[in-house]
Each structure stands twice: as C-alpha cells, then as structure tokens.
Design an enzyme around this catalytic site. Structure first.
Site, short mmCIF file in Angstrom:
data_model
loop_
_atom_site.label_atom_id
_atom_site.label_comp_id
_atom_site.label_asym_id
_atom_site.label_seq_id
_atom_site.Cartn_x
_atom_site.Cartn_y
_atom_site.Cartn_z
N HIS A 243 41.54 38.47 31.99
CA HIS A 243 41.34 36.91 32.53
C HIS A 243 42.73 36.16 32.65
CE1 HIS A 243 41.60 36.79 28.16
NE2 HIS A 243 42.04 35.60 28.34
N PHE A 244 42.60 35.35 33.59
CA PHE A 244 43.72 34.08 33.52
C PHE A 244 43.02 32.86 32.99
CE2 PHE A 244 44.62 37.70 36.69
CZ PHE A 244 45.97 37.75 36.60
#
Length: 441
Positions: A243-244
């Site tokens: 994830h970012f």
C-alpha cells in the site's frame, strides 16, 4: 539475530477482529462486508479510470486548454467528497481536523501536529524490523479484511485513454482491482491508502507496475498539496500488504525546501540529485523522457534497496514531478537500544511523513516544546551515516546503470549550507493559528 519492536502505531480497520473470534466463514458472507471471497460476489464499487500520461513535466499535460476536462474533479470532488462522507458516517477513529497543527519557526518550516487520538489507537503487534522482504501472511491483518464502505473507489487505467468515472462498477475478481480506501487512523485531511491489485495480497514491497500506479495517482491529482508516500518494512510500514499513503497538507513539506546537488542523469533523462543540508540523507529524482522512465528509475532503486535489506521511505511531490528516496536506520537503532530515552519517550516513529517534515507528536508536552532543533535532532537519528549512504548510492547507481557525474551545480531553495549534520540557524516562519489553515478549501 531477530530484531523486533513490540508496539507501533498502525492502520486498523473498524472491521478488524481477532480471527479466533470468528473462525467460521459462511457462503452468505462473514457479515462484515469485507473484500474477501465470502463477501465479494456481486459487489460493486465506484471506478475512476485515469488517462495514461506520457510526460510529467509539461504544463499542457495538466493545465493546457487542449486537455479535455474530466467528468469529475479527481480530488476536490471525488476523493475529498467521499472521504468527508465517510467522516460523517463515523468510520474514522478520531476527528483529525480537530488536531492542533503549527509550523515551527525556521528555514524549513517543520510542521508539528498534536495527534493524541492516533497515540491512543495502538494495537499490540510484533514484526521483524531487520528484514525488508517478508512473505504475506493471510492470518495477520491485511486490507482484504476492511469493510467495503471504507473503499472510496477503484483506480485503474482507462481502456480508451480518456478519463472516466463509473459510480457503480463490478469488482473484477479475476483481474484484481487497485483501490483507494480511507485510512481509519488518519494523519491529516483526506488521508487515503492506495492498495494496488488488492486481491493478489502482495507483500509490502515495491515493483515497477505498482509504483507507476502510485505515480499516476499523484499526476492525476494535479495538486501540489497532495503527496503520496511509501514506507518499507523496517522503515515503519506496519501492515505487510502492499500500500501507498496520500493526503493533503496545504503548506510545503520541509523536504521540498531543501537544496540539492545533481549527481547524474540516466540514459532516459532522469536527473538524480543528493539532498543537501537536511537531517536525513537521501536522493531526489526528477525529469525523464517519460513518466514511465521516472517511475522505473525510482522503483529500480527501491528494488535494489529491498534486495539489499535496506529499509527506506519514498515521497512523491509536485504532482509527480519530484520523488524523494530515503534509506533509513531508525528502527534498527531503536531495536538495538541505540536511540536515547528522551527520543524514545516521544513515541514518534519517523516514517515517510515525519522524515519529510510533518512530525506527528503524541504528547502535549512535546507539541508545546516543538522547535527546529528538536525536529532536526530526531530526524538526524533516522539518517544513514555519510559513509554508509555513499555505499548505498553505489548500489543504486549500479542497479539503474548510471555513473555519477562530477562538479554539477547545486540547486538551492532556502538554504546555502551543504552539511546534513546541523540545523539552519535562521528563524522566519510564523505559526499557523489552527489546523484549518492547513486544509484546502
């Protein structure tokens, strides 16, 4: 030797529970409306289809009259509207807009935020901080366990090369969608998570395709106050599911003000520079013959760091035009007992946002005493030594096949010093009176 940190702040879904509380799964769904096979059949979510760009550095590509207006403004209308709707529904663990925030006087304007709510929303966790690459473990918390109401929309490339928005689109289980979801423990306004190919359950590691998607998100936003960040394992990523993160902060990040010195230019036109006179040593990437060239240079550097077990953080700024890369060692020092008790008592874990200058403080005392010197002292503990950073840069340059140039000019913003060891001595910025001053309207 295995290094561990016992307790760290984390993103926790409102629907996360211990597996032992519900060991059975039923064909009709688990009752949490999650993103796993028990609840996905027949589910639909909004879909934002972005247009792929070839360049990141031309004004026409973003603001020119020849650009067809999208059917919905990406951030202001869709992302923020959906994010605020989730806030009204009570899906967040606290009201981040009520957190006190100020800019600390100094050349860089470090931003201090008092976020006692995040401090209180910890969960016990244990993970290795001396190993950047770790296999995905479906028994631990991951983003397929969040409620579908936490997902704002699917984010995919348009099939006909035009921006499109579909209010209700089927979830293609066979071609795992990338999604944008709220961070239920937000750091600031509009704090979201970009989760590439969520159903593939990828571990927290950079690959070319996923990083390009994150860069497209920054480009599509087209707003300099919207930044995208990444934390590797060992650099305070607390969920081992790729994830970012991204959010609004309507003031420059201190790292955006730091001077830089060009080291080299890749064969694809990407300029790589040293960050100067900043407490954390690192690199900045910009330019390139194409958006993909810029993305590949950074992702290849991250892959190199992963393979060499070097924790790192990444910040995408300027609507995708500049990307900062920070190898770091704070978690290792912390686990080895090499961080002072004074810094440990703050319970600040310096991940990408703190390294970039937005320091989230857990105690009122630390917030009241926040100063340029204190911020500098904390972040200096994150940085690799000068000798070590040179070794790391050599690894990176070998991985992306470029040779450093000598004697290039320094690009300066607000400071003239070249040392990373001491803070600037000037005071200049004034305090912002409230959190609302940092929120776009």
């Amino acid at each position: 030797m295995m290094l561990r940190i016992k307790r760290v702040p984390t993103v926790v879904s409102n629907y996360q529970k211990e597996e032992m509380e519900d060991g059975s799964r039923h064909a009709g769904g688990c009752g949490r409306n999650c993103l796993r096979s028990c609840c996905l059949p027949g589910a639909k979510l909004p879909l934002y289809a972005f247009k792929k760009a070839n360049k990141v550095d031309t004004e026409k590509a973003f603001f020119g009259s020849e650009k067809k207006e999208p059917p919905v403004e990406f951030l202001d209308s869709l992302l923020l509207g959906e994010w605020e709707e989730r806030m009204q529904r009570g899906l967040f663990r606290y009201d981040v807009t009520a957190c006190e925030t100020k800019v600390i006087p100094g050349d860089y304007g470090f931003v201090a935020q008092l976020n006692e709510g995040r401090h209180l929303k910890k969960r016990p966790t244990e993970f290795r901080v001396d190993k950047v690459l770790q296999p995905f473990d479906g028994n631990k918390f991951n983003f397929t366990k969040v409620g579908q109401e936490e997902v704002l929309f699917q984010f995919e490339a348009s099939e006909d090369d035009e921006v499109q928005f579909f209010p209700s689109a089927p979830i293609d289980i066979d071609n795992s969608p990338s999604v944008v979801a709220i961070n239920v423990s937000p750091i600031d306004y509009g704090h979201v998570l970009l989760i590439p190919r969520i159903l593939e359950c990828l571990p927290q590691r950079i690959d070319r395709e996923s990083f390009l998607l994150a860069l497209y998100m920054a480009v599509e936003a087209g707003n300099p106050y919207f930044r995208v960040g990444y934390n590797s394992l060992g650099a305070f990523a607390t969920i081992n599911h790729l994830h970012f993160q991204a959010y609004y902060l309507a003031t420059p990040f201190p790292i955006e003000r730091a001077p830089s010195k060009k080291i080299t230019t890749t064969k694809d036109g990407v300029k790589i520079s040293d960050i100067l006179n900043y407490p954390v040593r690192g690199l900045v990437f910009e330019g390139g013959n194409s958006l993909e060239a810029l993305s590949n240079a950074v992702s290849d550097a991250c892959i190199c760091l992963q393979q060499n077990n070097i924790p790192h953080n990444v910040l995408i700024t300027d609507s995708g035009k500049r990307i900062f890369l920070f190898p770091q060692c704070y978690a290792e020092k912390q686990a080895l007992g090499e961080v002072s008790s004074e810094l440990l008592d703050t319970q600040v874990n310096p991940a990408v946002w703190e390294i970039s200058g937005h320091i989230v403080l857990k105690r009122k005392k630390d917030y009241d005493e926040a100063s340029n010197e204190n911020a500098w002292r904390l972040l200096a503990e994150v940085s690799l030594s000068e000798e070590r950073i040179q070794e790391v840069k050599e690894l990176i340059f070998e991985a992306i096949c470029c040779n450093p140039d000598q004697g290039d000019a320094i690009n300066r913003t607000t400071a003239d010093e070249e040392s990373n060891d001491n803070p600037p001595t000037h005071d200049g910025d004034t305090l912002l009176g409230s959190h609302l001053a940092l929120v776009p309207v």
